[in-house]
Scaffold this active site. Structure first.
Site, PDB file in Angstrom:
ATOM      1  N   LYS A 185       1.424  25.255 -23.700  1.00 40.56           N
ATOM      2  CA  LYS A 185       2.852  25.220 -23.371  1.00 40.56           C
ATOM      3  C   LYS A 185       3.026  25.523 -21.883  1.00 40.56           C
ATOM      4  CE  LYS A 185       6.199  28.053 -23.165  1.00 40.56           C
ATOM      5  NZ  LYS A 185       6.886  27.467 -21.993  1.00 40.56           N
ATOM      6  N   GLY A 238       1.989  34.857 -16.758  1.00 38.39           N
ATOM      7  CA  GLY A 238       3.425  34.973 -16.506  1.00 38.39           C
ATOM      8  C   GLY A 238       3.787  36.392 -16.134  1.00 38.39           C
ATOM      9  N   SER A 239       5.052  36.727 -16.351  1.00 37.41           N
ATOM     10  CA  SER A 239       5.551  38.032 -15.916  1.00 37.41           C
ATOM     11  C   SER A 239       5.154  39.137 -16.886  1.00 37.41           C
ATOM     12  CB  SER A 239       7.077  37.966 -15.820  1.00 37.41           C
ATOM     13  OG  SER A 239       7.600  37.680 -17.109  1.00 37.41           O
ATOM     14  N   VAL A 242       7.450  39.319 -20.121  1.00 37.26           N
ATOM     15  CA  VAL A 242       7.120  38.372 -21.191  1.00 37.26           C
ATOM     16  C   VAL A 242       5.733  38.697 -21.751  1.00 37.26           C
ATOM     17  CG1 VAL A 242       6.828  35.948 -21.813  1.00 37.26           C
ATOM     18  CG2 VAL A 242       8.639  36.602 -20.231  1.00 37.26           C
ATOM     19  N   GLY A 243       4.829  39.149 -20.895  1.00 37.84           N
ATOM     20  CA  GLY A 243       3.494  39.546 -21.365  1.00 37.84           C
ATOM     21  C   GLY A 243       3.573  40.602 -22.459  1.00 37.84           C
ATOM     22  N   GLU A 261      -2.494  37.455 -17.854  1.00 37.09           N
ATOM     23  CA  GLU A 261      -2.549  37.351 -16.387  1.00 37.09           C
ATOM     24  C   GLU A 261      -1.115  37.535 -15.896  1.00 37.09           C
ATOM     25  OE1 GLU A 261      -5.276  37.169 -14.820  1.00 37.09           O
ATOM     26  OE2 GLU A 261      -6.749  36.169 -16.087  1.00 37.09           O
ATOM     27  N   CYS A 295       1.130  34.896  -7.710  1.00 40.98           N
ATOM     28  CA  CYS A 295       0.920  36.211  -8.350  1.00 40.98           C
ATOM     29  C   CYS A 295       0.181  37.158  -7.423  1.00 40.98           C
ATOM     30  CB  CYS A 295       0.165  36.032  -9.662  1.00 40.98           C
ATOM     31  SG  CYS A 295      -1.323  35.052  -9.478  1.00 40.98           S
ATOM     32  N   GLU A 393       8.162  43.085  -7.848  1.00 39.63           N
ATOM     33  CA  GLU A 393       7.601  41.770  -7.534  1.00 39.63           C
ATOM     34  C   GLU A 393       8.759  40.823  -7.247  1.00 39.63           C
ATOM     35  OE1 GLU A 393       5.890  39.292 -10.659  1.00 39.63           O
ATOM     36  OE2 GLU A 393       4.253  38.767  -9.309  1.00 39.63           O
TER      37      GLU A 393
HETATM   38  P1  NAD Z   1       7.605  34.046 -17.206  1.00 43.91           P
HETATM   39  O1  NAD Z   1       6.974  35.270 -17.755  1.00 43.91           O
HETATM   40  O2  NAD Z   1       9.064  33.979 -17.109  1.00 43.91           O
HETATM   41  O3  NAD Z   1       7.149  32.765 -18.091  1.00 43.91           O
HETATM   42  C1  NAD Z   1       5.792  32.472 -18.317  1.00 43.91           C
HETATM   43  C2  NAD Z   1       5.666  31.593 -19.544  1.00 43.91           C
HETATM   44  O4  NAD Z   1       6.029  32.351 -20.706  1.00 43.91           O
HETATM   45  C3  NAD Z   1       6.571  30.375 -19.536  1.00 43.91           C
HETATM   46  O5  NAD Z   1       5.858  29.282 -20.020  1.00 43.91           O
HETATM   47  C4  NAD Z   1       7.689  30.795 -20.479  1.00 43.91           C
HETATM   48  O6  NAD Z   1       8.385  29.692 -21.064  1.00 43.91           O
HETATM   49  C5  NAD Z   1       6.916  31.568 -21.510  1.00 43.91           C
HETATM   50  N1  NAD Z   1       7.686  32.480 -22.361  1.00 43.91           N
HETATM   51  C6  NAD Z   1       8.940  32.974 -22.151  1.00 43.91           C
HETATM   52  N2  NAD Z   1       9.258  33.825 -23.161  1.00 43.91           N
HETATM   53  C7  NAD Z   1       8.215  33.864 -24.002  1.00 43.91           C
HETATM   54  C8  NAD Z   1       7.938  34.568 -25.209  1.00 43.91           C
HETATM   55  N3  NAD Z   1       8.825  35.416 -25.755  1.00 43.91           N
HETATM   56  N4  NAD Z   1       6.744  34.390 -25.808  1.00 43.91           N
HETATM   57  C9  NAD Z   1       5.821  33.571 -25.260  1.00 43.91           C
HETATM   58  N5  NAD Z   1       6.015  32.859 -24.124  1.00 43.91           N
HETATM   59  C10 NAD Z   1       7.201  33.009 -23.489  1.00 43.91           C
HETATM   60  O7  NAD Z   1       6.901  33.806 -15.781  1.00 43.91           O
HETATM   61  P2  NAD Z   1       7.237  32.726 -14.657  1.00 43.91           P
HETATM   62  O8  NAD Z   1       8.569  33.031 -14.079  1.00 43.91           O
HETATM   63  O9  NAD Z   1       6.941  31.347 -15.153  1.00 43.91           O
HETATM   64  O10 NAD Z   1       6.080  33.048 -13.592  1.00 43.91           O
HETATM   65  C11 NAD Z   1       6.159  34.092 -12.696  1.00 43.91           C
HETATM   66  C12 NAD Z   1       5.337  35.280 -13.152  1.00 43.91           C
HETATM   67  O11 NAD Z   1       4.011  34.887 -13.502  1.00 43.91           O
HETATM   68  C13 NAD Z   1       5.177  36.293 -12.036  1.00 43.91           C
HETATM   69  O12 NAD Z   1       5.316  37.593 -12.563  1.00 43.91           O
HETATM   70  C14 NAD Z   1       3.750  36.048 -11.559  1.00 43.91           C
HETATM   71  O13 NAD Z   1       3.162  37.132 -10.904  1.00 43.91           O
HETATM   72  C15 NAD Z   1       3.064  35.731 -12.839  1.00 43.91           C
HETATM   73  N6  NAD Z   1       1.805  35.007 -12.601  1.00 43.91           N
HETATM   74  C16 NAD Z   1       0.614  35.650 -12.823  1.00 43.91           C
HETATM   75  C17 NAD Z   1      -0.592  34.999 -12.533  1.00 43.91           C
HETATM   76  C18 NAD Z   1      -1.922  35.669 -12.762  1.00 43.91           C
HETATM   77  O14 NAD Z   1      -2.923  34.966 -12.831  1.00 43.91           O
HETATM   78  N7  NAD Z   1      -1.999  36.986 -12.873  1.00 43.91           N
HETATM   79  C19 NAD Z   1      -0.582  33.693 -12.035  1.00 43.91           C
HETATM   80  C20 NAD Z   1       0.649  33.079 -11.829  1.00 43.91           C
HETATM   81  C21 NAD Z   1       1.838  33.743 -12.105  1.00 43.91           C
END
Ligand code: NAD
Length: 490
Positions: A185, A238-239, A242-243, A261, A295, A393
């Site tokens: 996804k 992701g964030s 959400v993680g 991540e 990130c 962040e």
């Molecule tokens: P986000 O957490 O908003 O979304 C990430 C993904 O999670 C999206 O695909 C989103 O649709 C999905 N999502 C949303 N709610 C969910 C749920 N309840 N269950 C499962 N999946 C769900 O993040 P973003 O705004 O797309 O990206 C920015 C964040 O990602 C920043 O915090 C950044 O630091 C982090 N990031 C980390 C790395 C790493 O490798 N550590 C790399 C890139 C980005």
């Protein structure tokens, strides 16, 4: 077809009727549309037919069936060849994929680099597909003990918007190399390159149907993946917020293992003995590549006392050389925030910092132009340690230069004073100082006299609240396999 205009001419792309499930694009079981806008012009780019939670179930069933189908019989060598075919297909579509990534606001040169890295990632893990093995152990007489490495099963891969194809490749390539099946996804803002990947895989590789599925969508689809009991593993980028939800869903469903991540607030330490010109260039790249939507973004800069004035003056000059403009035009090297939401979020950080007097402004701080989601590269200095500029962040082009440090121990203590632990950077000519920092910085990655170099060979991932588990390198093979211990009486 839809087309995207670039400085080299327009490029056409196929339009897909819905998610990619069981080897073909098909309308969603519960159709919904999402409009994707070009963040440079705010014009409509494409309308995506998104998946629904019901499609997750369908994709999981396809992926489960594929695990027991011909894919199960693919030898490591055959899986290697599939990965090489995928790499070749990506290479043959390098420009199209570059344009799709640049259409998310990323300058063409950076977008091209991301696609080349994605291709490299498939080739790197192709090399691992036929080299997965267990170990033999000398235990008791008359017994033979060994381990067998097996695929983990159906992998739910959920990614963020900032490196759409690359972050997916970091997960897809090792998952396939290890013999798993996939439900991917991509982020709702940036699904186009992942959909094209599904198309390329179906046309140019002999990956069996159902092994790779792509479900464009938002939270409902992500949540359905994280909660699905038919999914054996989730790898999430992701964030942190959400993680946490993904972790809860994994625990409350089938206790599936997860890789997280997450975000960062990475510190950069520049000592007075460093090559300052090199350090300025690296710090510039550390915070401003992908307009800070990275990130690893080096968003907190610590300078050793005495070099602040010369360093900041060089950095200001470097920032002023940036050419802000249309990411699909090769004349520019600095693009936009991915969408209005991200633009408004970053703008708010800057406005609050200025209103609350959190710091002094060195350069930037404004929207660029009156159309598109451009924000000038922005540098604040004398940033207060407890301010939102220093602690949160921002995920945008905003550098916080902290008050200067007087000793290495002070620098390390302040650098580590954050819940995050993704990346860090150190600039010094003194190797013992560098090694001390490498040992003491609480981050999953440390770069010395360079930044942002993510080789596919090296494991990537954070510590503390930046997550756990690794993408890339041989370490990532552990994320996509289980190890069975066997003891046989002989
Ligand atoms: P986000 O957490 O908003 O979304 C990430 C993904 O999670 C999206 O695909 C989103 O649709 C999905 N999502 C949303 N709610 C969910 C749920 N309840 N269950 C499962 N999946 C769900 O993040 P973003 O705004 O797309 O990206 C920015 C964040 O990602 C920043 O915090 C950044 O630091 C982090 N990031 C980390 C790395 C790493 O490798 N550590 C790399 C890139 C980005």
């Amino acid at each position: 077809m839809y087309s995207i205009r670039t400085s080299r001419g327009a490029v056409s792309f196929p339009r897909f009727v819905g998610p990619f499930i069981n080897g073909k694009f098909q309308p969603s079981l519960s159709p919904s549309e999402r409009q994707i806008f070009n963040p440079c012009t705010e014009e409509l780019l494409e309308t995506v037919n998104e998946a629904s939670p019901e499609d997750v179930d369908l994709a999981v069933k396809s992926a489960q069936a594929a695990l027991k189908g011909p894919w199960k019989e693919f030898s490591g060598r055959k899986r290697r060849n599939v990965l090489l075919d995928i790499a070749k297909a990506l290479e043959n579509s390098l420009w199209e994929l570059t344009v799709l990534e640049a259409a998310c606001g990323k300058p063409l040169n950076e977008a091209k680099f991301d696609i080349e890295d994605s291709i490299e990632c498939f080739r790197y893990f192709a090399g691992h597909a036929d080299k997965l093995h267990g170990q033999n152990f000398a235990t008791e007489d008359n017994f033979k003990s060994f381990t067998v490495r097996k695929p983990i099963g159906v992998c739910g891969l959920i990614t963020s918007f900032n490196y759409p194809l690359l972050l997916s490749a970091w997960k897809i390539a090792p998952a396939l190399a290890c013999g798993n099946t996939i439900v991917l996804k991509p982020a709702p803002q940036t699904p186009l390159s992942s959909l094209l990947l599904g198309d390329l895989i179906s046309k140019h590789s002999n990956l069996p149907e159902g092994v790779f599925n792509v479900l464009p969508g938002g939270e409902a689809v992500g949540s359905a993946i994280a909660n699905h009991t038919g999914i054996n593993k989730v790898s999430f980028t992701g964030s942190g917020n959400v993680g946490r939800k993904v972790m809860t869903s994994a625990a409350n469903s089938n206790i599936k293992p997860i890789t997280l991540e997450l975000g960062g607030k990475s510190p950069l330490l520049v000592f007075a003995d460093a090559d300052l010109d090199q350090a300025v260039e690296d710090v510039f790249g550390a915070i401003f590549s992908n307009m800070g939507q990275n990130c690893c973004a080096g968003s907190r800069l610590f300078l050793e006392k005495g070099i602040e004035d010369s360093f900041l003056s060089k950095l200001k000059t470097r920032v002023e050389q940036v050419k802000i403009g249309d990411s699909l035009d090769e004349a520019y090297n600095f693009g936009t925030m991915v969408d209005r939401v991200q633009f408004e979020r970053v703008t708010k950080f800057i406005e609050n910092a200025r209103r609350e007097g959190q710091a002094d402004l060195l350069v930037g701080g404004k929207r660029h132009g009156d159309k598109g989601y451009f924000i000038e590269p922005t540098v604040f200095y004398n940033v207060q340690e407890t301010s939102s500029l220093a602690r949160e962040e921002i995920f945008g082009p905003v550098l916080s230069v902290m008050k200067p440090f007087s000793s290495i121990e002070e620098a390390l203590e302040r650098a580590n004073a954050t819940p995050y632990g993704l990346a860090s950077g150190v600039w010094t000519r003194d190797s013992s100082k560098a090694e001390h920092c490498v040992q003491e910085l609480e981050t999953g990655v440390t770069w010395v006299n360079c930044y942002n170099l993510c080789s596919t060979h090296l494991p990537f991932g954070g510590v503390k609240q930046s997550g756990f588990g690794k993408d890339l390198g041989t370490e990532s093979l552990n994320e996509y396999t289980t190890v069975k211990a066997v003891t046989m009486r002989v």
